[in-house]
Design a protein around this motif. Sequence first.
Motif, PDB file in Angstrom:
ATOM      1  N   ASN A  96       0.881  -1.305   0.088  1.00 29.43           N
ATOM      2  CA  ASN A  96      -0.067  -0.159   0.025  1.00 29.43           C
ATOM      3  C   ASN A  96       0.853   1.233   0.183  1.00 29.43           C
ATOM      4  OD1 ASN A  96      -2.434  -1.724   0.042  1.00 29.43           O
ATOM      5  ND2 ASN A  96      -2.670  -1.616   2.145  1.00 29.43           N
ATOM      6  N   ALA A  97       1.903   1.231   0.854  1.00 24.56           N
ATOM      7  CA  ALA A  97       2.794   2.155   0.728  1.00 24.56           C
ATOM      8  C   ALA A  97       3.600   2.803  -0.563  1.00 24.56           C
ATOM      9  CB  ALA A  97       3.905   2.263   1.895  1.00 24.56           C
ATOM     10  N   LEU A  98       3.909   1.666  -1.292  1.00 25.22           N
ATOM     11  CA  LEU A  98       4.504   1.799  -2.648  1.00 25.22           C
ATOM     12  C   LEU A  98       3.513   2.723  -3.595  1.00 25.22           C
ATOM     13  CD1 LEU A  98       6.640  -1.303  -3.147  1.00 25.22           C
ATOM     14  CD2 LEU A  98       7.424   1.224  -2.754  1.00 25.22           C
ATOM     15  N   ILE A  99       2.205   2.011  -3.698  1.00 24.20           N
ATOM     16  CA  ILE A  99       1.396   2.740  -4.526  1.00 24.20           C
ATOM     17  C   ILE A  99       0.833   4.122  -3.960  1.00 24.20           C
ATOM     18  CG2 ILE A  99      -1.223   2.228  -5.231  1.00 24.20           C
ATOM     19  CD1 ILE A  99      -0.639  -0.692  -5.045  1.00 24.20           C
ATOM     20  N   LEU A 103       3.815  -2.089 -10.451  1.00 23.97           N
ATOM     21  CA  LEU A 103       4.086  -2.040 -11.716  1.00 23.97           C
ATOM     22  C   LEU A 103       2.652  -2.110 -12.651  1.00 23.97           C
ATOM     23  CD1 LEU A 103       7.238  -4.219 -12.436  1.00 23.97           C
ATOM     24  CD2 LEU A 103       7.035  -1.936 -12.219  1.00 23.97           C
ATOM     25  N   ASP A 104       1.984  -2.954 -12.319  1.00 21.88           N
ATOM     26  CA  ASP A 104       0.512  -2.932 -12.841  1.00 21.88           C
ATOM     27  C   ASP A 104      -0.190  -1.536 -12.464  1.00 21.88           C
ATOM     28  OD1 ASP A 104       0.859  -5.623 -13.728  1.00 21.88           O
ATOM     29  OD2 ASP A 104      -0.191  -6.644 -11.898  1.00 21.88           O
ATOM     30  N   HIS A 105      -0.005  -1.013 -11.312  1.00 22.74           N
ATOM     31  CA  HIS A 105      -0.751   0.313 -11.022  1.00 22.74           C
ATOM     32  C   HIS A 105      -0.193   1.359 -11.908  1.00 22.74           C
ATOM     33  CE1 HIS A 105      -2.575   3.230  -8.811  1.00 22.74           C
ATOM     34  NE2 HIS A 105      -1.586   4.024  -8.514  1.00 22.74           N
ATOM     35  N   PRO A 128       0.593   5.214 -17.794  1.00 22.99           N
ATOM     36  CA  PRO A 128       1.418   4.581 -18.743  1.00 22.99           C
ATOM     37  C   PRO A 128       2.905   4.964 -19.331  1.00 22.99           C
ATOM     38  CG  PRO A 128      -0.580   5.015 -19.745  1.00 22.99           C
ATOM     39  CD  PRO A 128      -0.646   5.474 -18.302  1.00 22.99           C
ATOM     40  N   SER A 129       2.843   6.309 -19.224  1.00 22.14           N
ATOM     41  CA  SER A 129       4.126   7.204 -19.932  1.00 22.14           C
ATOM     42  C   SER A 129       5.038   6.993 -19.180  1.00 22.14           C
ATOM     43  CB  SER A 129       3.652   8.511 -20.233  1.00 22.14           C
ATOM     44  OG  SER A 129       3.189   9.262 -18.974  1.00 22.14           O
ATOM     45  N   SER A 179       9.988  -7.625 -20.791  1.00 24.63           N
ATOM     46  CA  SER A 179       9.131  -7.402 -21.877  1.00 24.63           C
ATOM     47  C   SER A 179       7.922  -6.539 -21.670  1.00 24.63           C
ATOM     48  CB  SER A 179       8.812  -8.568 -22.619  1.00 24.63           C
ATOM     49  OG  SER A 179      10.199  -9.099 -23.358  1.00 24.63           O
ATOM     50  N   LYS A 180       7.088  -7.024 -20.617  1.00 25.15           N
ATOM     51  CA  LYS A 180       6.036  -6.481 -20.015  1.00 25.15           C
ATOM     52  C   LYS A 180       6.213  -5.069 -19.497  1.00 25.15           C
ATOM     53  CE  LYS A 180       1.571  -7.296 -17.521  1.00 25.15           C
ATOM     54  NZ  LYS A 180       1.019  -8.458 -16.629  1.00 25.15           N
ATOM     55  N   TYR A 181       7.145  -4.747 -18.842  1.00 26.44           N
ATOM     56  CA  TYR A 181       7.179  -3.599 -18.027  1.00 26.44           C
ATOM     57  C   TYR A 181       8.333  -2.581 -18.412  1.00 26.44           C
ATOM     58  CZ  TYR A 181       3.977  -6.057 -14.808  1.00 26.44           C
ATOM     59  OH  TYR A 181       2.846  -6.958 -14.277  1.00 26.44           O
ATOM     60  N   PHE A 182       9.401  -3.154 -18.609  1.00 30.32           N
ATOM     61  CA  PHE A 182      10.503  -2.352 -18.420  1.00 30.32           C
ATOM     62  C   PHE A 182      10.898  -1.804 -20.020  1.00 30.32           C
ATOM     63  CE2 PHE A 182      10.826  -4.447 -14.868  1.00 30.32           C
ATOM     64  CZ  PHE A 182      11.569  -3.890 -13.855  1.00 30.32           C
TER      65      PHE A 182
END
Length: 398
Positions: A84-87, A118-120, A126-127, A155-158
Motif C-alpha cells: 500500500n505504501a508503494l502505490i 508495476l501494474d498500477h 503508462p507514460s 518485456s511487459k514492464y521495462f
Amino acid sequence: MKKILFYCQYLTGMGHLVRSTEIVRQLVKDFQVCFINGGPTVPGFEIPSQVEIATLPPLWIENGQLQVTDGFANIEEVKEARRNALINLFDRFKPDCLITEFFPFGRHKLFFELIPLLDHIKAVAPSTKIICSVRDIVGRTDLDKEEETICQLTSKYFNCILFHSDPKFQKLEESFSRVKELNCKVKYTGFVAQSIPENNDLSEFDLANLNRKEPMILVSIGGGRIGYELLKSVIQSSSILQKKMPHHIQIFTGPFMPEEQFLQLKQAALSKSNVTLQRYTSNLIAYMRKADLSISLTGYNTTMNILRTGVRSLVVPIGHYSYDKEQVIRTKKLEKLGIVEVIEPENLEPAYLAQKIMDCLTKKSDPKANDLFDLQGAEKTTIFLKEELFEKSVFAAA
C-alpha cells in the motif's frame, strides 16, 4: 525538474544500498529524486540531503527466510503495509521514471509488492519510464530456472536496463544467457565507484585512525552477515604478524554482523595492541587509499574501491549462499588481471594467512588499476536518464 522514484531493497548485505546511493548522489544534480529504502537502517550511513527518503517497514533475509522488524504481527502484515505504501507514494510523487534496483533479475521474493506497483503504473500512468539498475554479475547458479520469467517481466514492464559494468570486464550475456530476448534497451554505464572524500569530510575518529604512523592493514567484510571466519583468523594471525613487522590492523565488521559474533571478535581483539575493531565507517574508501594492504571479500562496492585506489589487495571469495557465485566470478577475473591476490575460504588457518599477508606486503601496489576500467557509472547513468526522459539525444552535438 523531471522526477525519479528509486526503489532499493537490500536483503543480505548493504552493497545495493551503497551503489544506489552513489547513483542517486549524481541524479539529484539534474532530477528531483525520491529514494525508497526497503532494508534495515544502517547507523551512520548518509543519503544526500537533497533526496526525499521514503522508508518502508524493513525486510531482510536470514537463513533463507524474510525477516520483519518489531511492531508487526507477522510477515503478511508487513507485506500489505509495504504494498500500500508503494502505490500511495507513486500516486503522491507522480514520477516520470521508476528505477528498480536489481529487479527483475533478482528480488523475486518481493513480487507481492513490485508486481502490483508495476501494474498500477501501467494502469494510471503508462507514460512513466520503468528502468532496471543492475550490477555487473547476476551471479546465481539457478538462474536458468527464472530466465523465462525475467524475460517476460522485462518485456511487459521495462523500457531500459542500466547495466553497471565495463564490457571489457563483464558483459551481461556472461551471467544472463537470454539477453536478446529481453525486448528492451540495454545500456552499459561503466562501473559505479565512489569518489575519495576530502579530509574535511571525515570524522575525527576516521582522521585519527588514518593518521597512524604504522603501516595499515585494512580488513573489511561489507555488511557483515558473512565473513566472520575471515575476521576471526585475522585476529588470531595478528600475534604472529606482531613479531614479524611493524603494522596496525584496522577491522570493520559491518553493521549487520550478529551481535554475538561481534562480541566474540571484540573479546578476541582486547589483548591485541595492533588491532582496532569497529563496526562501520561510511568512508571505507578513504581507508583503502591509505592502507598498505586491504583484506576483504569481493562484493561489488569493495571491488570498486580496490579499482579506484589501486590498493594492494588480498581477497577471499565468499558468497552469501552456495547458489550465489557473484564473488567467485568477480574474483577469478580480478586475479587473472593481477589486480588481487586470492586466499580460498578453506585456507584461513592463522599461520597460513599471516604468511600470505607478509607475502602481499612485499609486492608493489598498482595505482594504475583505476585506469583499466570505466568508473564513471553514476555519472553516465545520469546522462542516459536525461536522454531517456527528455526524449532527445544528449550526444546530438557530438
